[in-house]
Write a protein that holds these residues in place. Structure first.
Motif, PDB file in Angstrom:
ATOM      1  N   GLN A   1       0.836  -1.418   0.058  1.00  0.00           N
ATOM      2  CA  GLN A   1       0.119  -0.187  -0.026  1.00  0.00           C
ATOM      3  C   GLN A   1       1.116   1.413   0.033  1.00  0.00           C
ATOM      4  OE1 GLN A   1      -2.205  -0.805   3.113  1.00  0.00           O
ATOM      5  NE2 GLN A   1      -3.605  -2.390   2.721  1.00  0.00           N
ATOM      6  N   ILE A   2       1.737   1.014   0.897  1.00  0.00           N
ATOM      7  CA  ILE A   2       2.777   2.494   1.248  1.00  0.00           C
ATOM      8  C   ILE A   2       3.636   2.692  -0.091  1.00  0.00           C
ATOM      9  CG2 ILE A   2       4.759   3.075   1.941  1.00  0.00           C
ATOM     10  CD1 ILE A   2       3.848   2.983   4.606  1.00  0.00           C
ATOM     11  N   ALA A   3       3.941   1.838  -1.070  1.00  0.00           N
ATOM     12  CA  ALA A   3       5.084   1.876  -2.392  1.00  0.00           C
ATOM     13  C   ALA A   3       4.202   2.438  -2.825  1.00  0.00           C
ATOM     14  CB  ALA A   3       4.820   0.258  -2.699  1.00  0.00           C
ATOM     15  N   ALA A   4       2.352   1.922  -3.552  1.00  0.00           N
ATOM     16  CA  ALA A   4       1.480   2.133  -4.306  1.00  0.00           C
ATOM     17  C   ALA A   4       1.318   3.835  -4.083  1.00  0.00           C
ATOM     18  CB  ALA A   4       0.281   1.560  -4.268  1.00  0.00           C
ATOM     19  N   LEU A   5       1.287   4.220  -2.733  1.00  0.00           N
ATOM     20  CA  LEU A   5       0.942   5.282  -2.772  1.00  0.00           C
ATOM     21  C   LEU A   5       2.401   6.758  -3.147  1.00  0.00           C
ATOM     22  CD1 LEU A   5      -0.862   7.496  -0.945  1.00  0.00           C
ATOM     23  CD2 LEU A   5       0.430   7.366   0.477  1.00  0.00           C
ATOM     24  N   LEU A   6       3.444   5.449  -3.161  1.00  0.00           N
ATOM     25  CA  LEU A   6       4.584   6.553  -3.065  1.00  0.00           C
ATOM     26  C   LEU A   6       4.941   6.396  -5.163  1.00  0.00           C
ATOM     27  CD1 LEU A   6       7.604   5.278  -0.773  1.00  0.00           C
ATOM     28  CD2 LEU A   6       6.764   7.687  -0.733  1.00  0.00           C
ATOM     29  N   LEU A   7       3.951   5.618  -5.522  1.00  0.00           N
ATOM     30  CA  LEU A   7       4.926   5.498  -7.142  1.00  0.00           C
ATOM     31  C   LEU A   7       2.946   6.959  -7.386  1.00  0.00           C
ATOM     32  CD1 LEU A   7       4.949   2.016  -7.378  1.00  0.00           C
ATOM     33  CD2 LEU A   7       6.599   3.681  -7.737  1.00  0.00           C
ATOM     34  N   ALA A   8       2.120   6.687  -7.062  1.00  0.00           N
ATOM     35  CA  ALA A   8       1.749   7.332  -7.100  1.00  0.00           C
ATOM     36  C   ALA A   8       1.958   8.962  -6.743  1.00  0.00           C
ATOM     37  CB  ALA A   8       0.157   7.770  -6.248  1.00  0.00           C
ATOM     38  N   PHE A   9       2.495   9.407  -6.002  1.00  0.00           N
ATOM     39  CA  PHE A   9       3.461  10.650  -6.104  1.00  0.00           C
ATOM     40  C   PHE A   9       4.411  11.235  -6.704  1.00  0.00           C
ATOM     41  CE2 PHE A   9       1.266  10.908  -2.112  1.00  0.00           C
ATOM     42  CZ  PHE A   9       1.295  12.311  -1.990  1.00  0.00           C
ATOM     43  N   LEU A  10       4.789   9.703  -7.518  1.00  0.00           N
ATOM     44  CA  LEU A  10       6.615   9.927  -8.607  1.00  0.00           C
ATOM     45  C   LEU A  10       5.812   9.892  -9.756  1.00  0.00           C
ATOM     46  CD1 LEU A  10       8.711   6.868  -7.529  1.00  0.00           C
ATOM     47  CD2 LEU A  10       8.822   9.107  -7.156  1.00  0.00           C
ATOM     48  N   ALA A  11       4.105   8.852  -9.714  1.00  0.00           N
ATOM     49  CA  ALA A  11       3.756  10.124 -10.944  1.00  0.00           C
ATOM     50  C   ALA A  11       3.349  10.791 -11.753  1.00  0.00           C
ATOM     51  CB  ALA A  11       2.449   8.512 -11.701  1.00  0.00           C
ATOM     52  N   ALA A  12       2.798  11.741 -10.393  1.00  0.00           N
ATOM     53  CA  ALA A  12       2.087  13.368 -10.441  1.00  0.00           C
ATOM     54  C   ALA A  12       2.809  14.296 -10.407  1.00  0.00           C
ATOM     55  CB  ALA A  12       1.561  13.598  -9.124  1.00  0.00           C
ATOM     56  N   ALA A  13       3.991  13.155 -10.272  1.00  0.00           N
ATOM     57  CA  ALA A  13       5.319  14.409  -9.432  1.00  0.00           C
ATOM     58  C   ALA A  13       5.896  14.124 -11.301  1.00  0.00           C
ATOM     59  CB  ALA A  13       6.707  13.848  -9.017  1.00  0.00           C
ATOM     60  N   GLY A  14       6.270  13.457 -11.799  1.00  0.00           N
ATOM     61  CA  GLY A  14       6.355  13.166 -13.635  1.00  0.00           C
ATOM     62  C   GLY A  14       5.794  13.601 -14.420  1.00  0.00           C
TER      63      GLY A  14
END
Lengths: 399, 250, 155
Positions: A19-32
């Motif tokens: 869950q935390i990994a998915a959350l962080l990935l969402a932030f990464l995608a947003a940043a991208g």
């Protein structure tokens, strides 16, 4: 010896980890996405201007870079200063130091006007530039700490090599934070920057911010795998954090006292300390009170597991505010180009420059944080850097 | 491939380029096709171009130097300004009107890149894009500028601007584009072709002649004589940057 | 790296264009041909541009052909000959895929970084004027200016 009983194991992929990994990935995608948007339209879509040339992304970046070298302290205390209780945390401390730095650098690089020319920055150096030195210091830090991490993970290796690598890494991190502080300290043009104390102040800031982030990240990862983080050890780290946070306050005090003594910097001090609006609020309310006095009181007056955690969170918030005040406040305060004159007409002459960060800058900055945390998590997942047990047994065994 | 005898000056130049790509082998190129020193336009280390601005001659309501700079270097067009916030607008040169806080006297003067002898922007630039030519002109080599804006942090005069949005239809002599930093280059392309900077020309045309242009290294030049004869100031003289732009009657 | 790309481009010309006409259609230029020949240019144009760019920018050397006083060390000079017009008769910029540089670069999939800053069409008048050294009697020449100023001071 207690040291040898420490067993390091990869992080197990529990649902919480996913869950935390998915959350962080969402932030990464947003940043991208934010980066693509800014890259396409130019900095016109950001809140950054020709007056506030470094904005929120740089605050995130500098905070992460400063915290990176500080996160290494736990390892240094273990192998350079020989505190046995800190040794089990040394591996993850090294890993986190690398990932925080990478996260911070990613923000700086993606904020460049010509991020596509990164290769130029890596191949063309102007050695009178602190920035160019920092490129070398940052790249070198990753390499040196990586070697240090490897030596720690080689059980067969004679311990003197670990100590040696740790020593080099410790010296390097001091140089790195000196370089980061000097980015501002050596800028004679701006009254808010031009100060030799910037370099040592950044070092002590790194001690504090890095330790706070280390406590929070380690605790989270251990908790996700139901591993124990001993209360005594945590309180001990908390007390150390209290000492570091006090030192940060002390350096901030000396910085402002020195400025107050010099009449030419009086205007800047009045701006930050009294009538700077958001900057004054951030300085007194967040940096000094929330990020300084309260956490110090928490860890010394009421040492406990929860007060240490709360103190760490507050130090991170206060530290972020401190970097914001230094970076943005220093630019918002007008340059004094015509001493003795009042500017009647001009181009943003003698007035405080406004700055409202855009959502894109925030997304990019948070993306850097997410990158650092995600990479640290992946590292803990694939490498044996986290001990299976950080109970207070080691503390007792040390005696 | 052409045979060796047919090789042109470009091949000769190329051999010079091979030795070092960024800073070229000095002297190689011009010698290759004979001495035409009087016609050549190499930035001359024996010169240092500078400006002396007489604030008493500068009219508060006149903006001709700024307009001329905009036209010459193609910045600040309506199309450009529509894309950006006013705070993001480029300012290669700006007019300021000042009131002496003790006497109340009002003066007006243009401020542009001060072309320091010891430019902080050149010191801090990580790639060497911010540079000073042999003849003292400070400018940005946009080919290697990465847009980090550290020079803007370092400049005490707010002389530099960052291009915040895409630019089209640039003037051929003034390349400028998104993501790089720019500033007054003392009209280097004009100087290289033996012409005075656009702001100097415009000020003279407007009948003010408030901007005196010349070679600071030549003791007989009008600008050197004027600097000897009258009091002048350097902006932020406390920093000892030795700017090539000086002010009188400020 | 650049050389590799350049060779790829050349192969593209030789193979593609000759064999089945799928190669790039290079817009015809006006003016005298390059003395070095087209093949040489196709391979080495980037080296030449890059070399001239540093000469011009950093050393202020712009008149590479002093015989006729034309200032040639300029990427803008390319478009004196290599300009393409659209149906309406105006010059197309790099945004248009008919632009001279794009004809091959699109084909070879090699990005060009020049025209984020540089003008990609023939210069306007003020730019053209800077292609020649100022005559001493031109009002805006440094020589004329300095003698004017000297006279002024003597008064």
């Amino acid at each position: 010896m207690a040291m040898e009983q420490t067993i390091y194991r990869e992080l197990k992929a529990t649902p919480g980890v996913w869950q935390i990994a998915a959350l962080l990935l969402a932030f990464l995608a947003a940043a991208g996405g934010a980066w693509f948007y800014m890259e396409h339209h130019g900095h016109a879509v950001t809140g950054m201007t020709n007056q506030i040339v470094w904005g929120l992304p740089h605050v995130f970046a500098i905070f992460l870079i400063v915290a990176a070298s500080g996160a290494l302290n736990v390892a240094s205390i273990g192998s350079v200063f020989g505190e046995k209780a800190y040794k089990p945390m040394g591996r993850f401390s090294s890993l986190l130091a690398i990932t925080l730095l990478v996260g911070g650098l990613a923000i700086v690089v993606l904020d460049l006007g010509r991020a596509d020319r990164l290769i130029v920055a890596m191949t063309t150096y102007n050695f009178s530039s602190v920035f160019a030195w920092n490129v070398l210091l940052y790249n070198g830090f990753v390499a040196v700490v990586a070697v240090y991490l490897v030596t720690q993970m080689m059980r067969a290796l004679d311990y003197k090599w670990v100590r040696f690598a740790g020593f080099v890494a410790f010296l390097w991190r001091l140089a790195l934070t000196t370089g980061t502080g000097s980015i501002f300290g050596w800028l004679v043009a701006r009254p808010g920057y031009d100060a030799a104390i910037m370099a040592p102040m950044f070092i002590i800031m790194s001690f504090s911010f890095g330790l706070a982030i280390f406590i929070l990240v380690t605790l989270t990862l251990l908790k996700l795998n139901d591993r124990i983080f001993g209360e005594e050890l945590l309180k001990r780290l908390g007390r150390l954090l209290g000492v570091f946070a006090s030192a940060v306050l002390y350096f901030a005090l000396v910085f402002h006292l020195t400025n107050l003594y010099a009449t030419e910097h009086g205007g800047y001090e009045r701006f930050i300390l009294m009538d700077g609006g958001i900057y004054t609020m951030l300085f007194w309310g967040v940096q000094v009170m929330l990020g300084g006095l309260i956490p110090i009181a928490l860890v010394f007056l009421n040492p406990s597991r929860s007060s240490t955690i709360l103190a760490s969170i507050l130090v991170v918030i206060g530290g972020f505010a401190q970097v914001y005040v230094i970076v943005i406040g220093g630019q918002a305060y007008p340059l004094e180009i015509f001493p003795g004159y009042e500017v009647i007409e001009g181009f943003h002459e003698g007035v405080v420059s406004p700055y409202t960060p855009s959502i894109w800058e925030l997304m990019l900055g948070l993306g850097g944080v997410a990158l650092a945390l995600f990479a640290a998590g992946v590292g803990a997942k694939v490498l044996r850097v986290l001990p299976t047990n950080l109970s207070d047994g080691n503390l007792a065994a040390k005696g | 491939m052409t045979n060796r005898a047919e090789m042109t000056r470009r091949d000769i130049l190329k051999s010079g380029a091979a030795a070092s790509t960024l800073t070229l082998a000095p002297g190689v190129t011009l010698m290759a096709f004979g001495g035409t020193a009087e016609a050549s336009s190499r930035a001359d280390a024996g010169k240092r171009w500078g400006l002396l601005i007489d604030a008493s001659k500068c009219a508060a309501d006149c903006n001709d130097c700024v307009t001329a700079c905009k036209v010459e270097n193609g910045w600040g067009s309506q199309t450009e300004l529509e894309q950006i916030d006013p705070e993001q607008a480029p300012e290669w040169i700006r007019k300021v009107t000042l009131r002496d806080t003790s006497t109340g006297r009002e003066v007006s003067a243009p401020v542009m890149c001060q072309h320091c002898e010891a430019p902080p922007c050149v010191d801090v630039c990580p790639t060497g894009a911010s540079m000073k030519r042999e003849d003292g002109i400070v400018l940005v080599d946009k080919h290697i500028c990465i847009g980090c804006r550290y020079c803007m942090m370092a400049c005490p005069f707010k002389a530099r601007s960052f291009v915040h949005a895409e630019i089209t239809d640039q003037n051929v002599q003034a390349p400028r584009g998104k993501g790089t930093v720019e500033s007054c280059n003392l009209c280097a392309p004009r100087i290289d072709s033996g012409r005075i900077p656009a702001c100097v020309e415009a000020c003279e045309k407007a009948g003010h002649s408030a901007i005196l242009f010349g070679d600071l290294k030549d003791p007989d030049s009008a600008i050197s004589k004027a600097l000897n004869d009258y009091d002048s100031v350097a902006l932020r003289a406390d920093l000892e940057l030795d700017p090539g732009v000086r002010y009188t009657n400020l | 790296m650049r050389l590799v790309f350049a060779f790829l481009a050349v192969i593209g010309f030789a193979g593609g264009a000759a064999a089945d006409g799928t190669g790039p259609v290079v817009p015809a230029a006006v003016g005298d041909p390059h003395p070095e020949g087209n093949d040489y240019w196709r391979v080495h144009h980037m080296d030449m541009l890059r070399h001239d760019r540093d000469l011009t920018m950093r050393e202020g050397v712009r008149d590479l052909a002093p015989d006729d006083l034309a200032i040639q060390a300029s990427i803008g000079e390319c478009f004196t000959c290599h300009a393409v017009k659209d149906e309406a008769g105006s010059f197309v910029s790099f945004d248009d895929e008919r632009h001279f540089c794009r004809a091959c670069h699109d084909y070879a999939a090699v990005t060009i970084d020049c025209f984020t800053c540089h003008r990609s069409t023939p210069p306007n008048e003020s730019g053209l004027a800077l292609r020649t050294m100022a005559k001493p009697d031109e009002a805006n020449s440094i020589d004329a200016y300095l003698s004017r100023v000297a006279q002024e001071m003597n008064k």
